[in-house]
Design a protein around this motif. Structure first.
Motif, PDB file in Angstrom:
ATOM      1  N   ASN A  38       7.537 -27.612  23.494  1.00  9.65           N
ATOM      2  CA  ASN A  38       7.980 -27.072  22.214  1.00  9.65           C
ATOM      3  C   ASN A  38       8.698 -27.896  21.727  1.00  9.65           C
ATOM      4  N   VAL A  80       7.230 -21.735  26.221  1.00  8.18           N
ATOM      5  CA  VAL A  80       7.502 -21.660  24.691  1.00  8.18           C
ATOM      6  C   VAL A  80       9.139 -21.599  24.490  1.00  8.18           C
ATOM      7  N   ASN A 319       6.669 -24.607  18.019  1.00  9.44           N
ATOM      8  CA  ASN A 319       5.681 -23.332  18.816  1.00  9.44           C
ATOM      9  C   ASN A 319       6.409 -22.072  18.672  1.00  9.44           C
TER      10      ASN A 319
END
Length: 463
Positions: A38, A80, A319
C-alpha cells in the motif's frame, strides 16, 4: 530506536548473529526493505530483520524484547492497513522464508511464513493439487490463512482456515511452539481467524485437494448491462453446484489482448465464473451469463495458478479497501451495488467486487469448535477495492469506498472478513472475530502474548 551503547551493541550482535540481513536507517537497501504494498503507508522502522530461518526469527524477537521495541511482522506485506511495518519498530521480515514442501501422498503442504500465493500455487500445481488461496498471487500465505482465508476455491474446499493442519509459531518470549488439533489446541483454535496476534507464524501446514481441471468464463459487459449481469450471476450461483464460484466486478478496462479497444481505459463490468471441473460443464453452468449481450468472452480451461494472477496489481499504488457481508442479494441490493460503480475513481486500479459465499464456506467443519470467522453465514460479499496513484485523489477514493459500504448496509450481517479491511476501529475487529469469541481469544492472547507485543494487526488485547 533511541541511540545508546546498549542498543548499538545489541544491533551489532544481531548483524553478526542473523543468517539473514539486517537493515537500519541509512543502510543500503533500507528504503526498499521498508516499502509495503500500500503506497499510502510510509513508515520508518528502527530495524528490519530479514530472517532466513526459524532460528533467525527467535533471535530477532529476543532482540526486540531486549530493547523493548515494538514488533511488526511482515509476511507478504500485502495487507491494506500496512501492519507489516511501523515507525520506530523492529520488523521481523519473513520474505526470505518462502519454501513450499508438497507431500502428495498425504495431500498436504508445508508453507514457510514468508511465502506468497504464487509460491504456493506453483508448487502444488504439478501434482494436480490445490488449496483455498487468496485471489492475488502476491498475497502472503501466513496472514491470509490466519485471518480466515477466502478465495476462488472456498465454495468447494472451504475457507483457508478450514484446511489448516498445523502452525509453527515463535511467541513473544522468543520460544518456538507447535500448534495443531492435539498439541496446544486452544492456540490452534485462536489461529483460525485470530491473525498474527499470538506470535510469528514461521510455517503452516495445509490440506490439499485434487484439482485435475479448472476452467473460467470471463465476460466483459458495457456498464449499462451490469445489473443484468449481476442478476444472471446470482442465478448461476443459486442453481449451480458448489464447484462454481467467481465474481462480478466493475473496473477500468485494462490494455490486454482480449479487451476490445473501445473498452480500454473506460469503465467496464466484468464477470468471472470459475469452475472446478471441465469446460463443457462450465458452459452449461454459465449459460445465463453467456446469453446476455457482451463485448468479449474467454471460456475454457486455465491453470489455477494463472487465474490467481488475474487480479494482480503492482505494489506502491495507494489503497483503501473495505467490505460488507450480506444476508441476501435481492434486486434492491443489486441496484445499490451497481449504482455505486458510478462513483468509482476512473481510470484507476480500483475494483468494485461482488463475491458469492455458500457451499463449503457455510458448512463449518465439525471439529472446529466454532472458529472465530463469524461471516460464514453470509450469502454475498461486496468488496470496494480502492486503488489509485495520485495522493490528490485520496479523499475522493476513500469517500467512494465508504459510500459503497453505506449503500449496501441495509442487507449487511454485521460480520466482516478482517483481511478485507484496514484500521476501522475496535468494533469492526469485534465484528470480524465475533463478539461471542472475544473473551476466549483474549484469554489465549494473555497466555501467549500478555504484553501485547504483537499489536500491529487487527488487535486482540490480552485479558
Amino acid at each position: 530506536m533511541a541511540p545508546s551503547s546498549k542498543a548499538g551493541a545489541a544491533l551489532a550482535a544481531l548483524r553478526e548473529d542473523l543468517v539473514g540481513e539486517v537493515f537500519a536507517p541509512g543502510d543500503a537497501g533500507y528504503d526498499e526493505a521498508r516499502a509495503v504494498f500500500n503506497g499510502r503507508i510510509d513508515r520508518r522502522p528502527a530495524v528490519i530483520a530479514r530472517c532466513a530461518d526459524d532460528a533467525d526469527v527467535v533471535r530477532a524477537v529476543r532482540f526486540g524484547r531486549e530493547l523493548d521495541l515494538k514488533i511488526a511482522v511482515r509476511g507478504g506485506g500485502h495487507g491494506v492497513a500496512g501492519s507489516a511495518t511501523a515507525d520506530g519498530a523492529l520488523v521481523v521480515d519473513l520474505r526470505r522464508m518462502h519454501e513450499v514442501t508438497v507431500d502428495p501422498a498425504a495431500e498436504a503442504v508445508r508453507v514457510q511464513g514468508g511465502a506468497t500465493m504464487g509460491h504456493l500455487d506453483r508448487a502444488t500445481q504439478p501434482y494436480g493439487l490445490a488449496t483455498t488461496g487468496g485471489r492475488a498471487s502476491t498475497t502472503g500465505v501466513g496472514g491470509f490463512v490466519l485471518g480466515g482465508g477466502s478465495g476462488w476455491l472456498d465454495r468447494v474446499f472451504g475457507l483457508a482456515v478450514d484446511n489448516l493442519i498445523a502452525v509453527e509459531l515463535v511467541t513473544a518470549d522468543g520460544e518456538r511452539v507447535h500448534a495443531n488439533a492435539d498439541e496446544n489446541p486452544e492456540l490452534f483454535w485462536a489461529l483460525h481467524g485470530g491473525g498474527g496476534n499470538f506470535g510469528v507464524a514461521t510455517s503452516l501446514t495445509l490440506a490439499l485437494h485434487e484439482l485435475p481441471e479448472f476452467c473460467v468464463a470471463l465476460l466483459l459487459y458495457l456498464p449499462r448491462f451490469g445489473p443484468d449481469a449481476v442478476r444472471a450471476f446470482r442465478e448461476v450461483i443459486r442453481a449451480g453446484p458448489d464447484e462454481a464460484s467467481g465474481a462480478v466486478l466493475y473496473l477500468t478496462g485494462p490494455p490486454l489482448p482480449f479487451v476490445p479497444g473501445h473498452l480500454v481505459g473506460r469503465p467496464v463490468c466484468a464477470a468471472l465464473v470459475t469452475y472446478v471441473g471441465g469446460a463443457e460443464d462450465l458452459r452449461g453452468t454459465a449459460g445465463p451469463m453467456l446469453a446476455l449481450p457482451h463485448e468479449a468472452e474467454v471460456v475454457g480451461p486455465m491453470p489455477y495458478s494463472e487465474v490467481q494472477c488475474m487480479l494482480d496489481l503492482p505494489a506502491g499504488l495507494r489503497n483503501y479497501w473495505s467490505a460488507e457481508y450480506l444476508t441476501a442479494l435481492p434486486d434492491e441490493a443489486v441496484d445499490a451495488y451497481c449504482g455505486h460503480a458510478e462513483g468509482m475513481p476512473l481510470p484507476s486500479g480500483s475494483q468494485h467486487v461482488l463475491f458469492p459465499q455458500g457451499g463449503a464456506i457455510a458448512s463449518e467443519p465439525a471439529a472446529s469448535s466454532g472458529y472465530p470467522v463469524p461471516y460464514r453465514g453470509a450469502s454475498w460479499v461486496v468488496h470496494p477495492f480502492g486503488i489509485w496513484a495520485d495522493p490528490a485523489d485520496d479523499e475522493r477514493a476513500i469517500a467512494w469506498v465508504r459510500g459503497v459500504r453505506a449503500g449496501v448496509r441495509p442487507w449487511s450481517t454485521g460480520a466482516v472478513y478482517l483481511n478485507y479491511i484496514g484500521d476501522e476501529g475496535p468494533e469492526r475487529v469485534r465484528a470480524g472475530l465475533g463478539a461471542e469469541n472475544a473473551l476466549r481469544l483474549a484469554k489465549v492472547k494473555r497466555r501467549y502474548d500478555p504484553d501485547n507485543v504483537f499489536r500491529f494487526n487487527h488487535n486482540i488485547e490480552p485479558l
